[in-house]
Design a protein around this motif. Structure first.
Motif, PDB file in Angstrom:
ATOM      1  N   ALA A  49      48.410 -19.092  -3.996  1.00  0.00           N
ATOM      2  CA  ALA A  49      47.422 -19.549  -3.019  1.00  0.00           C
ATOM      3  C   ALA A  49      47.169 -21.031  -3.228  1.00  0.00           C
ATOM      4  N   ALA A  50      46.776 -21.706  -2.152  1.00  0.00           N
ATOM      5  CA  ALA A  50      46.500 -23.148  -2.218  1.00  0.00           C
ATOM      6  C   ALA A  50      45.230 -23.461  -1.458  1.00  0.00           C
ATOM      7  N   CYS A  95      52.356  -1.543  -2.545  1.00  0.00           N
ATOM      8  CA  CYS A  95      50.918  -1.461  -2.304  1.00  0.00           C
ATOM      9  C   CYS A  95      50.427  -2.869  -1.983  1.00  0.00           C
ATOM     10  N   ARG A  96      49.595  -2.997  -0.984  1.00  0.00           N
ATOM     11  CA  ARG A  96      49.114  -4.319  -0.595  1.00  0.00           C
ATOM     12  C   ARG A  96      48.215  -4.894  -1.670  1.00  0.00           C
ATOM     13  N   LYS A  97      48.395  -6.165  -1.958  1.00  0.00           N
ATOM     14  CA  LYS A  97      47.665  -6.835  -3.027  1.00  0.00           C
ATOM     15  C   LYS A  97      46.756  -7.942  -2.507  1.00  0.00           C
ATOM     16  N   LEU A  98      46.681  -8.079  -1.199  1.00  0.00           N
ATOM     17  CA  LEU A  98      45.802  -9.074  -0.578  1.00  0.00           C
ATOM     18  C   LEU A  98      44.700  -8.335   0.172  1.00  0.00           C
ATOM     19  N   ARG A  99      43.453  -8.566  -0.215  1.00  0.00           N
ATOM     20  CA  ARG A  99      42.296  -7.930   0.410  1.00  0.00           C
ATOM     21  C   ARG A  99      41.400  -9.024   0.989  1.00  0.00           C
ATOM     22  N   VAL A 100      40.965  -8.844   2.233  1.00  0.00           N
ATOM     23  CA  VAL A 100      40.135  -9.836   2.911  1.00  0.00           C
ATOM     24  C   VAL A 100      38.722  -9.286   3.075  1.00  0.00           C
ATOM     25  N   PHE A 101      37.730 -10.098   2.708  1.00  0.00           N
ATOM     26  CA  PHE A 101      36.315  -9.802   2.941  1.00  0.00           C
ATOM     27  C   PHE A 101      35.846 -10.786   4.007  1.00  0.00           C
ATOM     28  N   GLU A 102      35.613 -10.274   5.187  1.00  0.00           N
ATOM     29  CA  GLU A 102      35.357 -11.149   6.332  1.00  0.00           C
ATOM     30  C   GLU A 102      34.062 -10.757   7.031  1.00  0.00           C
ATOM     31  N   ARG A 103      33.209 -11.741   7.260  1.00  0.00           N
ATOM     32  CA  ARG A 103      32.041 -11.619   8.130  1.00  0.00           C
ATOM     33  C   ARG A 103      32.130 -12.794   9.091  1.00  0.00           C
ATOM     34  N   PRO A 104      32.752 -12.575  10.273  1.00  0.00           N
ATOM     35  CA  PRO A 104      33.071 -13.700  11.168  1.00  0.00           C
ATOM     36  C   PRO A 104      31.867 -14.596  11.436  1.00  0.00           C
ATOM     37  N   LEU A 131      36.577 -14.471   2.656  1.00  0.00           N
ATOM     38  CA  LEU A 131      37.060 -14.472   1.289  1.00  0.00           C
ATOM     39  C   LEU A 131      38.339 -13.649   1.218  1.00  0.00           C
ATOM     40  N   ALA A 132      39.307 -14.128   0.462  1.00  0.00           N
ATOM     41  CA  ALA A 132      40.561 -13.414   0.249  1.00  0.00           C
ATOM     42  C   ALA A 132      40.745 -13.205  -1.250  1.00  0.00           C
ATOM     43  N   LEU A 133      41.137 -11.972  -1.622  1.00  0.00           N
ATOM     44  CA  LEU A 133      41.307 -11.613  -3.022  1.00  0.00           C
ATOM     45  C   LEU A 133      42.718 -11.064  -3.218  1.00  0.00           C
ATOM     46  N   ILE A 183      43.183 -13.752  -7.931  1.00  0.00           N
ATOM     47  CA  ILE A 183      42.932 -15.032  -7.264  1.00  0.00           C
ATOM     48  C   ILE A 183      41.927 -14.777  -6.147  1.00  0.00           C
ATOM     49  N   LEU A 184      40.854 -15.533  -6.152  1.00  0.00           N
ATOM     50  CA  LEU A 184      39.822 -15.441  -5.116  1.00  0.00           C
ATOM     51  C   LEU A 184      39.684 -16.793  -4.447  1.00  0.00           C
TER      52      LEU A 184
END
Length: 290
Positions: free
Chosen positions: A6-7, A31-40, A45-47, A114-115
Motif C-alpha cells: 500500500a502507498a 481468501c480475500r485479505k483486503l477489508r474496507v470499512f466505509e461510511r461514505p 479505511l482499508a485493512l 496494514i491499515l
C-alpha cells in the motif's frame, strides 16, 4: 503466505493484495485479505492482513463486531492514529485469548496488518501493525508499506514510488511488483484486490478484482517481461582486461594464485530490439481496472 502493498501519496492511496492462503502440493486455497470499512462522506479505511489466517480472521471479525457504542470501535476513531490503536487493541485481545493455546501447540502468534485511509478532512495516513499491537506510520520519504512476501516486488517499488507519484502510475507500479512476486513465489496467487482511493473522496471510487482473465494484468505480465529482456540486451557485456595488458601496473605485494584483472563496459550491442507488444484492451466485465 501473501503479499500486500500500500502507498500513501499526495493524490490519495493505493492498496493491492493477493488472495492465496495455502499452496500445498494437494491443496490451493484463497481468501480475500483486503477489508474496507466505509461510511461514505465520513470515513474510508482499508485493512490488509498477512500471516496466520485464523489469527487475522479473528482480528478482522473483532473489529467488525465492535459497534458505534464501543469506545474501542474503529467506527468511533476520531483520527487515523486512533484507528491504528483500535487495530492494535484488537490484535492484543486476540493474543490474550488465543496466544497461550497457540504456544502450547508450538504455533507462533504470527500476523501483520496494514491499515490506511482517511477520516473527515484530515490527511490520509498509512500504518503497519505488528503482532504485538504496536505500529509504525508511512512518511513522505517512505510512502509505501509491505507485508508478507515483500522481497520479490520491493526493488521496483523502491525505484518508482514517491509521494508525488500519480495514483494510476502507483497502481501500475504495484501490479508490476505483484507480478514479480507471483512469478517467483508459489505462496502468492490470484485473484488480486486493487483499491485506488482519491484523497477527500471518503468513499470507494475505484476497486477491481483481477484474475488470470484480466487483460490489463495479462498486458502487464507480457510487456514487463519483454521490456526487461530489451533493457538487458541493451546493457553492454563486461569487457575484461588481461594481465598482459596490465604489465605496467605495480606488482602485488604478495604472490597470488590468480592475477586480478580489470572489468569495464564493452561496446554497446548493435541493432534495436523489437518493440514491446502493445495492448489496448484494459480488461472487461466486472474485473476491468477502472
Amino acid at each position: 503466505m501473501t503479499y500486500c502493498v500500500a502507498a500513501c501519496l499526495d493524490a490519495g492511496m493505493v492498496f493491492l493484495a493477493d488472495s492465496r492462503t495455502n499452496a500445498g502440493v494437494d491443496q490451493v486455497s484463497t481468501c480475500r485479505k483486503l477489508r474496507v470499512f466505509e461510511r461514505p462522506g465520513e470515513r474510508l479505511l482499508a485493512l490488509m492482513t498477512s500471516g496466520n489466517l485464523a489469527i487475522s480472521q479473528a482480528i478482522v471479525a473483532l473489529l467488525a463486531q465492535r459497534g458505534p457504542d464501543d469506545p474501542q470501535s474503529i467506527w468511533n476513531a476520531a483520527t487515523m492514529q486512533e484507528a491504528a490503536q483500535c487495530v492494535g487493541d484488537a490484535v492484543r485481545a486476540v493474543h490474550a485469548r488465543d496466544g497461550q493455546a497457540l504456544k502450547e501447540q508450538g504455533i507462533d502468534f504470527n500476523v501483520s496488518l496494514i491499515l490506511g485511509g482517511q477520516i473527515g478532512r484530515a490527511p490520509c495516513q498509512l500504518f503497519q501493525v505488528y503482532a504485538a499491537g504496536n505500529f509504525i506510520a508511512a512518511s513522505p520519504e517512505s510512502p509505501y508499506l509491505q507485508i508478507g512476501e515483500a522481497k520479490y516486488g520491493k526493488p521496483i517499488v523502491d525505484r518508482v514510488l514517491q509521494a508525488h507519484t500519480p495514483l494510476d502510475e502507483a497502481a501500475k507500479c504495484m501490479l508490476i511488483s505483484m507480478d514479480s512476486t507471483l512469478r517467483s513465489n508459489l505462496s502468492v496467487g490470484l485473484p488480486l484486490d486493487l483499491l485506488v482511493y482519491e484523497r477527500d473522496a471518503l468513499r470507494v471510487t475505484r476497486f477491481a478484482c483481477l484474475d488470470e482473465d484480466n487483460q490489463y494484468l495479462d498486458m502487464i505480465r507480457r510487456t514487463w517481461g519483454e521490456r526487461l529482456r530489451q533493457v538487458f540486451a541493451e546493457i553492454p557485456n563486461p569487457q575484461w582486461t588481461t594481465p598482459e595488458a596490465q604489465a605496467g601496473d605495480a606488482a602485488p605485494a604478495l604472490p597470488r594464485r590468480h592475477q586480478p584483472v580489470r572489468i569495464t563496459a564493452g561496446p554497446e550491442p548493435q541493432g534495436q530490439p523489437p518493440a514491446a507488444h502493445q495492448v489496448l484492451a484494459q480488461g472487461a466485465g466486472r474485473r476491468q481496472v477502472q
